[in-house]
Design an enzyme around this catalytic site. Structure first.
Site, PDB file in Angstrom:
ATOM      1  N   CYS A  99       0.830  -1.199   0.000  1.00 14.48           N
ATOM      2  CA  CYS A  99       0.000   0.000   0.000  1.00 14.48           C
ATOM      3  C   CYS A  99       0.869   1.256   0.000  1.00 14.48           C
ATOM      4  O   CYS A  99       2.013   1.233   0.440  1.00 14.48           O
ATOM      5  CB  CYS A  99      -0.859   0.032   1.258  1.00 14.48           C
ATOM      6  SG  CYS A  99      -1.902  -1.404   1.432  1.00 14.48           S
ATOM      7  N   ARG A 142       4.797   0.705  -6.264  1.00 16.31           N
ATOM      8  CA  ARG A 142       4.850  -0.144  -5.078  1.00 16.31           C
ATOM      9  C   ARG A 142       4.153  -1.478  -5.306  1.00 16.31           C
ATOM     10  O   ARG A 142       4.356  -2.421  -4.555  1.00 16.31           O
ATOM     11  CB  ARG A 142       4.205   0.573  -3.895  1.00 16.31           C
ATOM     12  CG  ARG A 142       4.999   1.762  -3.432  1.00 16.31           C
ATOM     13  CD  ARG A 142       4.312   2.468  -2.308  1.00 16.31           C
ATOM     14  NE  ARG A 142       4.218   1.669  -1.109  1.00 16.31           N
ATOM     15  CZ  ARG A 142       5.073   1.732  -0.110  1.00 16.31           C
ATOM     16  NH1 ARG A 142       6.086   2.550  -0.152  1.00 16.31           N
ATOM     17  NH2 ARG A 142       4.918   0.971   0.965  1.00 16.31           N
ATOM     18  N   TRP A 200      -2.747  -2.736  -1.629  1.00 16.90           N
ATOM     19  CA  TRP A 200      -2.301  -4.082  -1.975  1.00 16.90           C
ATOM     20  C   TRP A 200      -3.000  -4.990  -0.971  1.00 16.90           C
ATOM     21  O   TRP A 200      -2.714  -4.922   0.236  1.00 16.90           O
ATOM     22  CB  TRP A 200      -0.782  -4.134  -1.836  1.00 16.90           C
ATOM     23  CG  TRP A 200      -0.124  -5.352  -2.379  1.00 16.90           C
ATOM     24  CD1 TRP A 200       0.165  -5.616  -3.687  1.00 16.90           C
ATOM     25  CD2 TRP A 200       0.386  -6.457  -1.632  1.00 16.90           C
ATOM     26  NE1 TRP A 200       0.815  -6.822  -3.791  1.00 16.90           N
ATOM     27  CE2 TRP A 200       0.968  -7.359  -2.553  1.00 16.90           C
ATOM     28  CE3 TRP A 200       0.420  -6.781  -0.277  1.00 16.90           C
ATOM     29  CZ2 TRP A 200       1.564  -8.555  -2.153  1.00 16.90           C
ATOM     30  CZ3 TRP A 200       1.006  -7.969   0.114  1.00 16.90           C
ATOM     31  CH2 TRP A 200       1.569  -8.840  -0.825  1.00 16.90           C
ATOM     32  N   ASN A 226      -1.697   2.295   5.741  1.00 15.11           N
ATOM     33  CA  ASN A 226      -0.762   1.222   5.350  1.00 15.11           C
ATOM     34  C   ASN A 226      -0.468   0.409   6.600  1.00 15.11           C
ATOM     35  O   ASN A 226      -0.330   0.990   7.674  1.00 15.11           O
ATOM     36  CB  ASN A 226       0.584   1.792   4.888  1.00 15.11           C
ATOM     37  CG  ASN A 226       0.507   2.448   3.547  1.00 15.11           C
ATOM     38  OD1 ASN A 226      -0.527   2.434   2.900  1.00 15.11           O
ATOM     39  ND2 ASN A 226       1.614   3.028   3.133  1.00 15.11           N
ATOM     40  N   GLY A 227      -0.288  -0.889   6.439  1.00 15.69           N
ATOM     41  CA  GLY A 227       0.055  -1.721   7.601  1.00 15.69           C
ATOM     42  C   GLY A 227      -1.041  -2.711   7.896  1.00 15.69           C
ATOM     43  O   GLY A 227      -1.995  -2.871   7.115  1.00 15.69           O
ATOM     44  N   GLU A 248      20.502 -14.562  -8.779  1.00 12.07           N
ATOM     45  CA  GLU A 248      19.878 -13.269  -9.081  1.00 12.07           C
ATOM     46  C   GLU A 248      19.331 -13.243 -10.519  1.00 12.07           C
ATOM     47  O   GLU A 248      18.243 -12.716 -10.765  1.00 12.07           O
ATOM     48  CB  GLU A 248      20.891 -12.138  -8.835  1.00 12.07           C
ATOM     49  CG  GLU A 248      20.423 -10.746  -9.179  1.00 12.07           C
ATOM     50  CD  GLU A 248      19.169 -10.255  -8.446  1.00 12.07           C
ATOM     51  OE1 GLU A 248      18.710 -10.927  -7.506  1.00 12.07           O
ATOM     52  OE2 GLU A 248      18.624  -9.226  -8.855  1.00 12.07           O
ATOM     53  N   LYS A 276      15.384 -12.535 -11.356  1.00 20.04           N
ATOM     54  CA  LYS A 276      14.909 -11.484 -12.265  1.00 20.04           C
ATOM     55  C   LYS A 276      13.962 -12.078 -13.296  1.00 20.04           C
ATOM     56  O   LYS A 276      12.910 -11.533 -13.568  1.00 20.04           O
ATOM     57  CB  LYS A 276      16.088 -10.797 -12.998  1.00 20.04           C
ATOM     58  CG  LYS A 276      16.918  -9.847 -12.193  1.00 20.04           C
ATOM     59  CD  LYS A 276      16.255  -8.526 -11.866  1.00 20.04           C
ATOM     60  CE  LYS A 276      15.532  -8.539 -10.577  1.00 20.04           C
ATOM     61  NZ  LYS A 276      16.172  -8.451  -9.337  1.00 20.04           N
ATOM     62  N   GLU A 295      10.537 -13.251 -11.732  1.00 18.33           N
ATOM     63  CA  GLU A 295       9.614 -12.267 -11.161  1.00 18.33           C
ATOM     64  C   GLU A 295       8.954 -11.359 -12.205  1.00 18.33           C
ATOM     65  O   GLU A 295       7.848 -10.896 -11.983  1.00 18.33           O
ATOM     66  CB  GLU A 295      10.243 -11.460 -10.018  1.00 18.33           C
ATOM     67  CG  GLU A 295      11.326 -10.501 -10.387  1.00 18.33           C
ATOM     68  CD  GLU A 295      11.898  -9.767  -9.159  1.00 18.33           C
ATOM     69  OE1 GLU A 295      11.222  -9.658  -8.143  1.00 18.33           O
ATOM     70  OE2 GLU A 295      13.041  -9.296  -9.262  1.00 18.33           O
ATOM     71  N   HIS A 311      23.593 -33.496  -8.505  1.00 22.48           N
ATOM     72  CA  HIS A 311      22.906 -34.005  -7.309  1.00 22.48           C
ATOM     73  C   HIS A 311      21.388 -33.917  -7.455  1.00 22.48           C
ATOM     74  O   HIS A 311      20.672 -34.020  -6.461  1.00 22.48           O
ATOM     75  CB  HIS A 311      23.390 -33.236  -6.071  1.00 22.48           C
ATOM     76  CG  HIS A 311      24.861 -33.387  -5.821  1.00 22.48           C
ATOM     77  ND1 HIS A 311      25.411 -34.572  -5.379  1.00 22.48           N
ATOM     78  CD2 HIS A 311      25.895 -32.530  -6.004  1.00 22.48           C
ATOM     79  CE1 HIS A 311      26.722 -34.431  -5.284  1.00 22.48           C
ATOM     80  NE2 HIS A 311      27.052 -33.194  -5.663  1.00 22.48           N
ATOM     81  N   LYS A 370       7.008  -3.332  -4.381  1.00 22.87           N
ATOM     82  CA  LYS A 370       8.366  -2.799  -4.284  1.00 22.87           C
ATOM     83  C   LYS A 370       8.905  -2.947  -2.872  1.00 22.87           C
ATOM     84  O   LYS A 370      10.079  -3.223  -2.664  1.00 22.87           O
ATOM     85  CB  LYS A 370       8.366  -1.323  -4.696  1.00 22.87           C
ATOM     86  CG  LYS A 370       9.744  -0.680  -4.725  1.00 22.87           C
ATOM     87  CD  LYS A 370      10.601  -1.306  -5.795  1.00 22.87           C
ATOM     88  CE  LYS A 370      12.032  -0.847  -5.753  1.00 22.87           C
ATOM     89  NZ  LYS A 370      12.914  -1.773  -6.508  1.00 22.87           N
TER      90      LYS A 370
HETATM   91  O1  M6R Z   1      13.886  -3.276   0.067  1.00 25.71           O
HETATM   92  P1  M6R Z   1      14.619  -4.582   0.214  1.00 25.71           P
HETATM   93  O2  M6R Z   1      15.957  -4.570  -0.418  1.00 25.71           O
HETATM   94  O3  M6R Z   1      14.695  -5.014   1.656  1.00 25.71           O
HETATM   95  O4  M6R Z   1      13.730  -5.636  -0.550  1.00 25.71           O
HETATM   96  C1  M6R Z   1      14.073  -6.989  -0.534  1.00 25.71           C
HETATM   97  C2  M6R Z   1      13.267  -7.765  -1.544  1.00 25.71           C
HETATM   98  O5  M6R Z   1      11.898  -7.658  -1.276  1.00 25.71           O
HETATM   99  C3  M6R Z   1      13.532  -7.306  -2.985  1.00 25.71           C
HETATM  100  O6  M6R Z   1      14.889  -7.389  -3.302  1.00 25.71           O
HETATM  101  C4  M6R Z   1      12.731  -8.182  -3.966  1.00 25.71           C
HETATM  102  O7  M6R Z   1      13.235  -9.483  -3.976  1.00 25.71           O
HETATM  103  C5  M6R Z   1      12.726  -7.592  -5.369  1.00 25.71           C
HETATM  104  N1  M6R Z   1      11.476  -7.907  -5.994  1.00 25.71           N
HETATM  105  C6  M6R Z   1      13.809  -8.136  -6.225  1.00 25.71           C
HETATM  106  O8  M6R Z   1      13.761  -7.713  -7.538  1.00 25.71           O
END
Ligand code: M6R
Length: 609
Positions: free
Chosen positions: A2, A28, A74, A100-101, A464, A468, A471, A487, A604
């Protein structure tokens, strides 16, 4: 997650400006949107779906008044519907709130309020706050006192903005465990959950702390604690510019942020003196424990390879949500390092709080004034500027740069920083290969599974790269240490499965820098990955190789090859080799018709556990 924006303007109408602020919160991740403005009465419009559709359906002329609150939601409590979207109202429509929260005791409060005759229009936890404020107003309290009394009853996390038609010249905000800033600009005052929301209008900002309220009216902004005591707080000037939070001619923020990486690295490298100062303040370090989530966790993972191989400091790396189950051996000689772009990730903050003075803590953070920066003993800023794309790219590079500089500062190894200074130019050369990466994306965009493999420093890069891709393109992708293939995962290899193999060159035999303890070991990691490449190739995999320009042996065992300057050796390769993988994920996402800036189900900043 949110997002909140609110404004109290001197002369302008609130609605169009507020809508602009709310649009800046799009990044976000959200599923519904709403605004309310206040004149003599409160006008609310809200809906599920995208902000642009919402904006098109709005008749802005019906929103009078210079005060307003807005929200992107959200969904947590209740599905994403119009009814559950914010703002929420009390029974008489005289109080409106955005939140928010998560309010943990909302059921108990809802039952109490229902039994007293309050009618609820949504399934949300937020709506109880509106009715609770109403309850205390009905007992004769003014808005400020009613909000204060309501907040004392809440368990859980909140950032809120509240307006009431009974006091039509006022906004009240408050925070506990969810960020809220107060910003002062030429047109008036703003409240927001994130800095980008207000950058067009204000750059002087106060970061509220937990259990603080702000009361904004024509006399200015007053901050109080929940006992009603005035708190004196200074405005901080935000150096981020509005342009930094715009697309700047790119189709998506993610692409812009990928292309910003050479400059981001140059900017982050300027922090070396600050980092050296922080290291001097920290003092002796015998053990390091990195804690982070998602992409930040992968940056931390590179840190493990770096600190153990170069500095010989025992280093753990723990996923923040698992920290409470494993981290029982902290002591004053351990430095626990929290890596978080936002500084607001709930899992990471919980871990930070769980350390509870057992070890020294350091936060590596991008967002100025965020919660992690206020709760850790020491802070390093990554200086990547605002990152709007949900998929982290430039902040990853800046986190890595900070970790390498930290290693350089702890081990007094200036040669590491010298090596990093070569990288921005190399990054630019890799970005020039975008057409080749697009072609690879076109070839493999319809595959349903990808494997990413690498050893040593390239293992976090494999993780990583896979993150990417999954996601933003929704293709199933896994990152593996190449040695693990035999394995289990090799069973997945059949004709046509794409395997992305990352095998930068090992250190040259004669290195002046001598930063790696055993060159043969590194040589081994390269040749062993090549053996793994041959194994998957023999089983029909299509190999996309990432390696040195002159690595003929590797090249001839691949179907596609992305080549790098051979002088970029394994130990600094993570900063460079990830870039084509970010581009690959981006182009596959766009070619599949997805929106890489707003991947489904993701936010985000993840402020829930
Ligand atoms: O704000 P942060 O770095 O703590 O966020 C951590 C993860 O939520 C963030 O890296 C998430 O995995 C992203 N979607 C990666 O692209």
């Amino acid at each position: 997650m949110c997002g909140i924006a609110a404004c109290i303007l001197e002369n302008d109408k609130a609605a169009p400006i507020l809508l602009g602020c709310v649009k800046k919160l799009e990044y976000r991740g959200y599923d519904s949107v709403g605004i309310a403005t206040l004149n003599s009465s409160i006008i609310v419009e809200k809906d599920e779906g995208k902000i642009n559709d919402f904006e098109e359906s709005l008749d802005l002329s019906k929103f009078q008044g210079r005060i307003g609150i807005g929200h992107v939601r959200w969904a947590t409590h209740g599905p994403p519907t119009r009814e559950n979207a914010h703002p929420h109202l009390d029974c008489d429509g005289k109080i409106a709130i955005v939140h928010n929260g998560i309010i943990e005791n909302y059921m108990e409060l809802k039952n109490e309020l229902k039994s007293e005759g309050h009618n609820f229009a949504s399934e949300t936890d937020t709506e109880v706050i509106a009715h609770l404020i109403e309850k205390y107003k009905n007992r004769g309290h003014n808005l400020e006192e009613a909000v204060r009394r309501a907040l004392i009853r809440l368990k859980g996390a909140y950032a809120i903005a509240v307006i009431s038609s009974d006091e039509p010249d006022k906004i009240i905000g408050a925070r506990k465990e969810s960020p809220l800033i107060v910003a002062k600009g030429e047109r008036g005052y703003f409240l927001a959950s994130d800095i980008p929301a207000i950058l067009d209008h204000a750059r002087d900002v106060i970061f509220l702390d937990d259990n603080e309220m702000v009361i904004i009216d024509d006399t200015g902004a007053r901050i109080k604690d929940l006992e009603g005591n005035i708190k004196k707080k200074e405005y901080k000037y935000i150096e981020w510019t509005p342009e930094m939070a715009e697309k700047g001619g790119y189709d998506y923020f993610m692409l812009k942020e990928i292309h910003e990486q050479p400059q981001v690295l140059r900017d982050t490298l300027r922090e070396i003196n600050t980092i050296q100062r922080v290291v001097d303040e920290i003092g002796e370090i015998k053990r390091i424990c990195f804690v982070a989530c998602g992409t930040s966790y992968h940056a931390a993972f590179v840190g493990k390879y770096l600190f153990e191989s170069i500095l010989h400091i025992p280093t753990d790396v723990i996923i923040a949500s698992e920290f409470q189950y494993t981290a029982n051996a902290l002591d004053k000689e351990t430095l626990t390092i929290f890596i978080t772009q936002s500084g607001e990730t709930a899992d990471t903050l919980n871990a930070l709080r769980a350390v509870n003075k057992k070890s020294k803590t350091l936060a590596i953070v991008n967002v100025l004034g965020s919660t992690a920066t206020r709760e850790a003993d020491h802070v390093i800023y990554t200086r990547a500027g605002p990152e709007i794309g949900v998929a982290a790219t430039k902040t990853y590079i800046s986190q890595l740069a900070c970790i390498y500089m930290l290693a350089a500062a702890i081990g007094r190894k200036t040669e590491i920083v010298k090596d990093l200074r070569k990288l921005p130019d190399e990054m630019e050369k890799i970005l020039e290969k975008e057409e080749l990466i697009k072609e690879i994306a076109r070839t493999y965009k319809n595959k349903s599974d990808f494997l990413f493999i690498g050893r040593g420093f390239s293992y976090p890069t494999a993780l990583e790269g896979a993150l990417k891709l999954k996601e933003i393109s929704y293709i199933h992708a896994e990152g593996y240490a190449s040695g693990e293939l035999k394995h289990g995962p090799i069973a997945l290899i059949e004709k046509g499965v794409p395997v992305v193999a990352i095998a930068p060159p090992p250190l040259p035999l004669k290195t002046g820098a001598k930063i790696v303890k055993d060159e043969e070991e590194f040589r081994n990691s390269h040749s062993l990955t090549l053996s793994n490449v041959k194994e998957v190739k023999a089983r029909g995999a299509e190999v996309i190789g990432l390696g040195a320009e002159d690595d003929e042996e590797f090249k001839k065992n691949t179907d596609k090859y992305i080549s790098f300057n051979p002088s970029i050796r394994e130990e600094i390769s993570p900063l460079l080799y990830i870039i084509p993988l970010q581009l690959l994920a981006y182009h596959i996402s766009v070619m599949k018709g997805e929106d890489p800036d707003h991947p489904r189900n993701l936010a985000k900043c993840v402020t829930v556990v």
